[in-house]
Design a protein around this motif. Structure first.
Motif, PDB file in Angstrom:
ATOM      1  N   LYS A 131       0.829  -1.203   0.000  1.00 29.80           N
ATOM      2  CA  LYS A 131       0.000   0.000   0.000  1.00 29.80           C
ATOM      3  C   LYS A 131       0.868   1.259   0.000  1.00 29.80           C
ATOM      4  CE  LYS A 131      -3.745   2.249   2.523  1.00 29.80           C
ATOM      5  NZ  LYS A 131      -4.643   2.157   3.699  1.00 29.80           N
TER       6      LYS A 131
ATOM      7  N   GLU B 102       4.381  -6.750  -6.871  1.00 33.98           N
ATOM      8  CA  GLU B 102       3.409  -6.402  -5.837  1.00 33.98           C
ATOM      9  C   GLU B 102       2.060  -7.056  -6.051  1.00 33.98           C
ATOM     10  OE1 GLU B 102       2.622  -1.962  -6.816  1.00 33.98           O
ATOM     11  OE2 GLU B 102       4.197  -2.803  -8.101  1.00 33.98           O
ATOM     12  N   ALA B 103       1.844  -7.668  -7.211  1.00 33.25           N
ATOM     13  CA  ALA B 103       0.547  -8.261  -7.520  1.00 33.25           C
ATOM     14  C   ALA B 103       0.740  -9.567  -8.270  1.00 33.25           C
ATOM     15  CB  ALA B 103      -0.296  -7.302  -8.360  1.00 33.25           C
TER      16      ALA B 103
ATOM     17  N   LYS C  52       0.852  -9.247  -0.985  1.00 33.45           N
ATOM     18  CA  LYS C  52       0.631  -9.017  -2.422  1.00 33.45           C
ATOM     19  C   LYS C  52      -0.850  -8.755  -2.714  1.00 33.45           C
ATOM     20  CE  LYS C  52       4.939 -10.159  -2.933  1.00 33.45           C
ATOM     21  NZ  LYS C  52       5.937  -9.064  -2.995  1.00 33.45           N
ATOM     22  N   HIS C  53      -1.089  -8.031  -3.784  1.00 33.41           N
ATOM     23  CA  HIS C  53      -2.436  -7.894  -4.317  1.00 33.41           C
ATOM     24  C   HIS C  53      -2.745  -9.152  -5.131  1.00 33.41           C
ATOM     25  CE1 HIS C  53      -2.048  -3.799  -3.014  1.00 33.41           C
ATOM     26  NE2 HIS C  53      -1.153  -3.493  -3.923  1.00 33.41           N
TER      27      HIS C  53
ATOM     28  N   TYR D 158      -5.340 -11.110  -7.891  1.00 31.48           N
ATOM     29  CA  TYR D 158      -6.414 -11.322  -8.850  1.00 31.48           C
ATOM     30  C   TYR D 158      -6.480 -12.827  -9.082  1.00 31.48           C
ATOM     31  CZ  TYR D 158      -9.287 -10.817 -13.084  1.00 31.48           C
ATOM     32  OH  TYR D 158     -10.306 -10.891 -14.004  1.00 31.48           O
TER      33      TYR D 158
ATOM     34  N   SER E 171      -3.527  -5.403   1.132  1.00 34.26           N
ATOM     35  CA  SER E 171      -3.630  -6.118  -0.142  1.00 34.26           C
ATOM     36  C   SER E 171      -5.045  -6.017  -0.697  1.00 34.26           C
ATOM     37  CB  SER E 171      -3.258  -7.598   0.042  1.00 34.26           C
ATOM     38  OG  SER E 171      -1.938  -7.736   0.510  1.00 34.26           O
ATOM     39  N   VAL E 172      -5.160  -5.714  -1.982  1.00 33.73           N
ATOM     40  CA  VAL E 172      -6.482  -5.718  -2.614  1.00 33.73           C
ATOM     41  C   VAL E 172      -6.691  -7.066  -3.294  1.00 33.73           C
ATOM     42  CG1 VAL E 172      -6.455  -3.224  -2.953  1.00 33.73           C
ATOM     43  CG2 VAL E 172      -5.697  -4.719  -4.804  1.00 33.73           C
ATOM     44  N   THR E 173      -7.941  -7.493  -3.351  1.00 30.11           N
ATOM     45  CA  THR E 173      -8.275  -8.771  -3.978  1.00 30.11           C
ATOM     46  C   THR E 173      -9.363  -8.552  -5.019  1.00 30.11           C
ATOM     47  OG1 THR E 173      -9.919  -9.281  -2.255  1.00 30.11           O
ATOM     48  CG2 THR E 173      -7.665 -10.100  -1.916  1.00 30.11           C
TER      49      THR E 173
ATOM     50  N   CYS F 169      -4.802  -1.453  -6.954  1.00 30.56           N
ATOM     51  CA  CYS F 169      -3.426  -1.682  -6.503  1.00 30.56           C
ATOM     52  C   CYS F 169      -2.709  -0.356  -6.244  1.00 30.56           C
ATOM     53  CB  CYS F 169      -2.644  -2.486  -7.540  1.00 30.56           C
ATOM     54  SG  CYS F 169      -3.161  -4.209  -7.742  1.00 30.56           S
TER      55      CYS F 169
ATOM     56  N   THR G 162     -11.768  -2.485  -5.529  1.00 29.64           N
ATOM     57  CA  THR G 162     -12.184  -3.573  -6.410  1.00 29.64           C
ATOM     58  C   THR G 162     -13.666  -3.875  -6.211  1.00 29.64           C
ATOM     59  OG1 THR G 162     -11.357  -5.145  -4.757  1.00 29.64           O
ATOM     60  CG2 THR G 162      -9.944  -4.688  -6.660  1.00 29.64           C
TER      61      THR G 162
END
Length: 474
Positions: free
Chosen positions: A30, A109-110, A132-133, A135, A160-162, A406, A412
């Motif tokens: 972040k 990072e993703a 980590k992000h 997907y 972390s975004v998902t 991200c 998301t």
């Protein structure tokens, strides 16, 4: 192969964050995004690069917002992986995702995960544990427990975004459903029909099967033990590989997990359906203990939510297992945005994939993915036309939405917290299919079945293979 000691050491080092080139300093994902600023490219690693993986990699490439640093596939070098390998010749290559995180965890990072259903869990859990992000392709997880643990990991790692890959959740379908709900057009829904009546790969198989397929020679490029991941050992057979995994209870989620994500996602989210209190198996043609039925009818019963009435959601799959259609239904449209896949493509069919939503005053029909709803019959639609609210345009497609998130620019639209309960609905349906049990009662508070202990055992499934237990403890 990384050892347990190496694995834990790597996680401890990675928890400090992503290095940004300043000696002695590191930042989590972040903070890294905030320092670099809006509009920058996201450093990404792709895990699963053939077939569907190739498709989502192509979609990410269209955004011009990614810097691809690594490629990972258990069958790296096989024909179906070569196109992506050629697209990114400078990206480092790995066959084992654990080695990818061990050796390059501070350089991306993703991750984007497009592997078979059974393997989503371990990869996503490791990625989240390292900040980590993520997907990941639908249906997110294979078992109820895995979805629960993935949701919990996402809550524990808010940096972390998902995003789950039901891409229609960033298209017109999403924004229309939300706008119509807020305007009171969609209200008092009591029943939903979702149908996917196209041929599936396993429809040609023998339902009298009494054992798993015989052992075959391994392809030279395939790391079979890593392909299996936490699942109990199976001898290699081509009928498990390259898309056929979806056919088997041991590895996939059948038609429900494959298409349910594109048919009931908006209704599940905006109607706040959550988990059902009852799952009824009404039809299961060709039932056996190994692969999915040729045709299935499942009814999920959801209780009252606030002022919203109870809802019965009925699922139909199978070529000749067509749902009843309301008066004025018309023709079932085929969404032009449905991607070509290797799972059995849309061809001539008696009824294209879609859904019917029954409210107190209005009935709606829709197709799959990003398709919008229409009011039926036509004369009722014309009456309602002056009262329909304007539907906002999507600010970003599903892939752009993830990348912008991200960088801290958006949230998301299909994070684990939103998609996870629907993934669990699929798991409950698959348990009913597998047990061939007409009626399962489920306590949505304790998250346990109240009338079938065998079904309770299937919420978690078989214990993981030795060496894979740690992923359930991250």
């Amino acid at each position: 192969m990384t050892t347990r000691r190496d694995f834990l050491r790597t996680m401890a080092l990675a928890s400090a964050g992503l290095a940004i080139g300043v000696p002695g300093h590191s930042l989590n994902a972040k903070s890294y995004s905030q320092v670099i600023g809006a509009g920058r490219k996201v450093n990404i690693a792709y895990i699963g690069i053939g077939n569907r993986g190739e498709q989502i990699i192509g979609e990410f490439a269209k955004t011009n917002q990614v810097n691809v640093v690594a490629l990972c596939d258990v069958d790296m070098g096989a024909k179906h992986t070569q196109k992506v390998m050629g697209m990114y010749p400078n990206a480092r290559r790995f066959q084992d995702f654990r080695e990818l995180f061990d050796k390059m965890g501070n350089q991306f990072e993703a991750v984007a995960i497009a592997t078979p259903d059974h393997s989503h869990f371990a990869i996503a859990m490791l990625a989240l544990s390292m900040g980590k992000h993520v997907y990941v392709e639908k249906p997110m997880a294979r078992t109820f427990l895995e979805a629960e643990l993935m949701m919990d990991a996402a809550r524990r790692h808010p940096e972390s975004v998902t995003q789950v890959g039901n891409q229609g959740h960033s298209e017109a379908n999403y924004f229309q459903f939300k706008a119509w709900m807020e305007a009171g057009i969609i209200k008092d829904v009591t029943a939903i029909t979702a149908h996917m009546n196209n041929a599936r790969r396993w429809h040609q198989w023998d339902a009298n099967i009494d054992r798993y397929p015989e052992k075959q020679p391994l392809p030279k490029t395939l790391d079979w033990m890593t392909w299996l991941m936490q699942r109990p050992y199976h001898d290699y057979n081509v009928l498990y590989h390259l898309g056929d995994w979806r056919s088997w209870y041991d590895f996939g989620m059948g038609a429900l997990g494959d298409w349910g994500a594109h048919l009931i996602d908006t209704a599940h989210e905006f109607l706040q359906l959550g988990l059902p209190y009852e799952i009824d198996l009404i039809r299961a043609d060709g039932h056996n203990d190994f692969f999915f039925p040729f045709a299935t009818t499942l009814r999920f019963r959801f209780g009252q939510r606030g002022e919203m009435p109870p809802v019965d959601l009925t699922w139909y799959d199978g070529v000749d297992n067509l749902p009843p259609l309301p008066p004025g239904y018309g023709v079932a449209a085929l969404d032009p945005n449905v991607p070509v896949s290797n799972q059995g493509d849309i061809e001539d069919t008696k009824l294209n994939p879609g859904k019917i939503i029954y409210g107190k005053d209005l009935v709606f029909k829709g197709a799959s993915h990003g398709s919008t709803l229409s009011i039926i019959p036509d004369e009722r639609a014309r009456e309602m036309a002056p009262f329909l609210p304007e539907v906002p345009q999507s600010p970003s497609n599903h892939f752009e939405n993830f990348l912008r998130a991200c960088r801290g620019e958006e949230k998301t639209r299909s994070p684990f917290e939103v998609f996870g309960p629907m993934s669990q609905v699929f798991s409950l349906g698959v348990i009913a299919q597998r047990l061939n049990t007409p009626r399962l009662l489920f306590d949505t508070r304790t998250k346990r079945f109240t009338n079938n202990e065998f079904a309770n055992a299937l919420l978690a499934g078989e214990p993981p293979r030795k060496g894979w237990e740690m992923f359930y403890q991250l």
